[in-house]
Write a protein that holds these residues in place. Structure first.
Motif, short mmCIF file in Angstrom:
data_model
loop_
_atom_site.label_atom_id
_atom_site.label_comp_id
_atom_site.label_asym_id
_atom_site.label_seq_id
_atom_site.Cartn_x
_atom_site.Cartn_y
_atom_site.Cartn_z
N LEU A 46 0.80 -1.23 0.00
CA LEU A 46 0.00 0.00 0.00
C LEU A 46 0.82 1.27 0.00
O LEU A 46 0.46 2.24 -0.66
N ASP A 47 1.90 1.27 0.76
CA ASP A 47 2.66 2.52 0.89
C ASP A 47 3.26 2.95 -0.45
O ASP A 47 3.03 4.07 -0.91
N PRO A 48 4.04 2.06 -1.13
CA PRO A 48 4.56 2.49 -2.42
C PRO A 48 3.46 2.73 -3.47
O PRO A 48 3.62 3.57 -4.35
N ALA A 49 2.34 1.98 -3.38
CA ALA A 49 1.31 2.10 -4.41
C ALA A 49 0.39 3.30 -4.18
O ALA A 49 0.04 4.01 -5.12
N PHE A 50 -0.01 3.53 -2.90
CA PHE A 50 -1.01 4.58 -2.64
C PHE A 50 -0.59 5.58 -1.56
O PHE A 50 -1.32 6.51 -1.25
N GLY A 51 0.55 5.34 -0.93
CA GLY A 51 1.03 6.30 0.06
C GLY A 51 0.38 6.18 1.42
O GLY A 51 0.41 7.13 2.21
N ILE A 52 -0.24 5.05 1.72
CA ILE A 52 -0.79 4.86 3.07
C ILE A 52 -0.40 3.46 3.57
O ILE A 52 0.03 2.62 2.78
N GLY A 53 -0.59 3.21 4.87
CA GLY A 53 -0.29 1.90 5.44
C GLY A 53 -1.58 1.11 5.62
O GLY A 53 -2.68 1.67 5.60
N THR A 54 -1.44 -0.17 5.83
CA THR A 54 -2.63 -1.01 6.02
C THR A 54 -3.39 -0.66 7.29
O THR A 54 -4.59 -0.87 7.39
N THR A 55 -2.67 -0.07 8.27
CA THR A 55 -3.33 0.31 9.52
C THR A 55 -4.44 1.32 9.25
O THR A 55 -5.52 1.24 9.83
N TRP A 95 -13.18 4.56 -0.90
CA TRP A 95 -12.50 5.67 -0.20
C TRP A 95 -11.01 5.70 -0.57
O TRP A 95 -10.46 6.74 -0.88
N LEU A 96 -10.39 4.52 -0.58
CA LEU A 96 -8.96 4.45 -0.91
C LEU A 96 -8.70 4.99 -2.31
O LEU A 96 -7.81 5.83 -2.53
N LEU A 97 -9.49 4.53 -3.27
CA LEU A 97 -9.25 4.90 -4.66
C LEU A 97 -9.62 6.36 -4.93
O LEU A 97 -9.01 7.01 -5.79
N ALA A 98 -10.58 6.88 -4.16
CA ALA A 98 -10.99 8.27 -4.38
C ALA A 98 -10.00 9.25 -3.74
O ALA A 98 -9.76 10.32 -4.29
N HIS A 99 -9.46 8.88 -2.59
CA HIS A 99 -8.63 9.85 -1.85
C HIS A 99 -7.13 9.64 -2.01
O HIS A 99 -6.35 10.47 -1.57
N HIS A 100 -6.72 8.51 -2.55
CA HIS A 100 -5.29 8.24 -2.65
C HIS A 100 -4.93 7.82 -4.08
O HIS A 100 -4.89 6.62 -4.38
N PRO A 101 -4.68 8.79 -4.94
CA PRO A 101 -4.32 8.46 -6.32
C PRO A 101 -3.06 7.61 -6.35
O PRO A 101 -2.18 7.77 -5.48
N LEU A 133 -12.98 -8.87 -0.51
CA LEU A 133 -14.05 -8.02 0.04
C LEU A 133 -14.65 -7.12 -1.03
O LEU A 133 -15.85 -6.86 -1.03
N ALA A 134 -13.81 -6.63 -1.94
CA ALA A 134 -14.33 -5.72 -2.96
C ALA A 134 -13.35 -5.59 -4.12
O ALA A 134 -12.17 -5.92 -3.97
N GLU A 135 -13.89 -5.16 -5.24
CA GLU A 135 -13.04 -4.89 -6.42
C GLU A 135 -13.31 -3.48 -6.88
O GLU A 135 -14.44 -2.99 -6.76
N GLY A 136 -12.29 -2.82 -7.39
CA GLY A 136 -12.50 -1.44 -7.86
C GLY A 136 -11.46 -1.08 -8.90
O GLY A 136 -10.46 -1.78 -9.08
N ARG A 137 -11.74 0.02 -9.58
CA ARG A 137 -10.86 0.44 -10.66
C ARG A 137 -10.07 1.68 -10.21
O ARG A 137 -10.66 2.64 -9.72
N VAL A 138 -8.76 1.61 -10.39
CA VAL A 138 -7.90 2.75 -10.02
C VAL A 138 -8.15 3.88 -11.01
O VAL A 138 -8.25 3.65 -12.22
N GLN A 139 -8.25 5.10 -10.46
CA GLN A 139 -8.54 6.23 -11.35
C GLN A 139 -7.38 6.46 -12.33
O GLN A 139 -6.24 6.14 -12.04
N GLU A 140 -7.75 7.00 -13.49
CA GLU A 140 -6.74 7.31 -14.51
C GLU A 140 -5.87 8.45 -14.02
O GLU A 140 -6.38 9.45 -13.52
N VAL A 141 -4.58 8.29 -14.16
CA VAL A 141 -3.68 9.38 -13.77
C VAL A 141 -3.16 10.05 -15.02
O VAL A 141 -2.68 9.39 -15.95
N LYS A 142 -3.29 11.38 -15.06
CA LYS A 142 -2.80 12.12 -16.24
C LYS A 142 -1.28 12.13 -16.21
O LYS A 142 -0.68 12.49 -15.21
N ARG A 143 -0.67 11.70 -17.29
CA ARG A 143 0.80 11.67 -17.32
C ARG A 143 1.35 12.98 -17.86
O ARG A 143 0.73 13.63 -18.64
#
Lengths: 143, 310
Positions: A46-55, A95-101, A133-143
């Motif tokens: 999680l940290d390298p991918a989204f910048g947060i920890g599992t906690t 929440w994860l995908l919306a708040h942590h690009p 528990l759930a599946e979701g799509r990561v938002q598109e990041v503008k390069r």
């Protein structure tokens, strides 16, 4: 002061700044933790991918379960059952995908899964179980 | 009867169990206060609350509306005034007000964050120690409020007392932790070693899920050993429980404080090796207040000077 502080900690319990320090005071027969995997089932740290920890993910899950308990959907927060966990997990993943690009551009637009790993002791053996528990799509990041 | 038992003990044990008054020198008080303030510096809130509102009130949130902590500009103001309060308080200036303000900012901000549906315990012990320090400064006011000088510098006279209360608070927190373990587990906590392996697996899995970093070899080997010999979990839990429960013995004298401090540090070190959970602030406070290298360095230095004089 020892007796006064000890009494206050025990009376007030977990009301900041007081605490009865309940960490690991209950050693249950089963535990759960959460993780995120990519569409191939490979773990996404999680940290390298989204910048947060599992906690933080777990705290968010606790928050959702709290709300479900308040709404009367579930009776207890610990071990609420898989359907309830999946319902809360869906909100947590959103929440994860919306708040942590994503921090890694290659994740952009990929499908990710929120998984719950549970361990329990059964007949003296440790049994591991993984539930999606759930599946979701990561938002598109503008390069 | 206890006195008779102690008399039968070897001399080193008698020295450990003999109650002695903790005498704090001014130098010791100053150095420890400054280090404590330095530890607290980073603990003062660094960002606004994650969400607006306090749907699950905790601590101060039961009594007042803390929603102002969600405002970034207010948070910056709070951080800097609390830091000024921390410095002035460490220097002994108007402590009931300066330390009081810093304490209020910490309690308000952490209560706000903890009132959003989840729990966290990082730095709680540090806040309790600061509360003990502040109470010590307020307690000193009852004697020496004479004019503005009295109000501004009254706390200084109570520095040794503040330090003693901080040490007592640390001891109380560990003893309470042991009592809580017994209450929450129906009196069986030290004997729950068979399921302790689950906590280790969970901690390892959380570390991997967060950073992708596997725990060290020692931790992995320990899991394998516990898989085969679950009863060894009790061997790990029992000493940990006893150390926590008897933490109050640290208040007997400096030597016992050192022994209990080092024992609890070993316990935290073991927890880090097995479960990769650090309890960093707890360890810093144990070093500072129970092990207290400042006192022992000063004692060694004084002994050396005395020997030279002879």
């Amino acid at each position: 002061m020892f007796l006064i502080m000890a009494a206050l900690m025990l009376i007030f319990g977990d009301q900041f700044p007081f605490s009865n320090f309940p960490m690991y005071s209950v050693l249950p027969d089963s535990v759960i933790c959460m993780r995120v995997t990519d569409n191939t089932g490979k773990l996404l740290p999680l940290d390298p991918a989204f910048g947060i920890g599992t906690t933080l993910l777990k705290k968010q899950m606790e928050r959702e379960l709290h709300e479900m308990k308040d709404a009367g959907t579930i009776e207890k927060i610990s071990n609420p059952g898989l359907p309830a966990s999946q319902k809360a997990g869906k909100v947590v993943l959103e929440w994860l995908l919306a708040h942590h690009p994503p921090r890694r551009p290659e994740l952009s637009g990929q499908t990710v899964k929120l998984e719950q790993v549970s361990y329990r002791v059964k007949h003296g053996e440790v049994v591991e179980k993984v539930d999606v528990l759930a599946e979701g799509r990561v938002q598109e990041v503008k390069r | 009867m206890i006195a008779a038992l102690i008399q039968r003990c070897p001399a080193w044990l008698r020295a450990l169990l003999r109650p002695e008054r903790f005498v704090f020198t001014t130098v010791e008080c100053v150095v420890i206060r400054l280090i404590f303030a330095w530890l607290a510096w980073d603990y003062i809130l660094t960002e606004p609350g994650r969400y607006p509102g306090t749907p699950y009130p905790r601590g101060l949130a039961h009594f007042m509306d803390l929603s102002f902590i969600h405002d970034a500009s207010v948070v910056m103001w709070l951080i800097w005034t609390a830091r000024v309060g921390l410095i002035l308080g460490a220097l002994g200036i108007a402590e009931p007000i300066t330390i009081g303000w810093t304490l209020f900012v910490i309690i308000a901000s952490k209560s706000y964050n903890l009132s959003q549906g989840y729990l966290g315990h990082a730095g709680q012990l540090l806040t309790l120690c600061m509360a003990a320090q502040w109470l010590g400064s307020v307690w000193a006011l009852r004697k020496s409020v004479a004019g503005w000088r009295g109000l501004i510098f009254a706390g200084m006279k109570s520095w040794p007392n503040q330090l003693w209360w901080m040490i007592s608070t640390i001891a109380a927190s560990y003893t309470v932790s042991a009592i809580t373990k017994e209450i929450n587990s129906g009196g069986m906590w030290p004997l729950k070693g068979k399921v302790f392996i689950l906590q280790m697996l969970k901690a390892h899995q959380e570390r991997i899920a967060s950073n992708g970093v596997a725990p060290g070899d020692f931790a992995l080997q320990a899991v394998e050993v516990l898989r085969d010999h679950a009863w060894l979990g009790n061997v790990l839990l029992m000493p940990a429980f006893l150390l926590e429960f008897f933490a109050f013995l640290a208040l007997l004298n400096r030597r016992m404080s050192l022994v209990i401090g080092l024992g609890l540090l070993s316990f935290h070190h073991m927890t880090e090796l097995l479960m990769t959970i650090g309890f960093g602030t707890h360890r810093q406070l144990l070093w500072l207040l129970l092990v207290n290298p400042v006192f022992w360095a000063m004692t060694l230095w004084a002994t050396k000077i005395r020997r030279k004089a002879i």
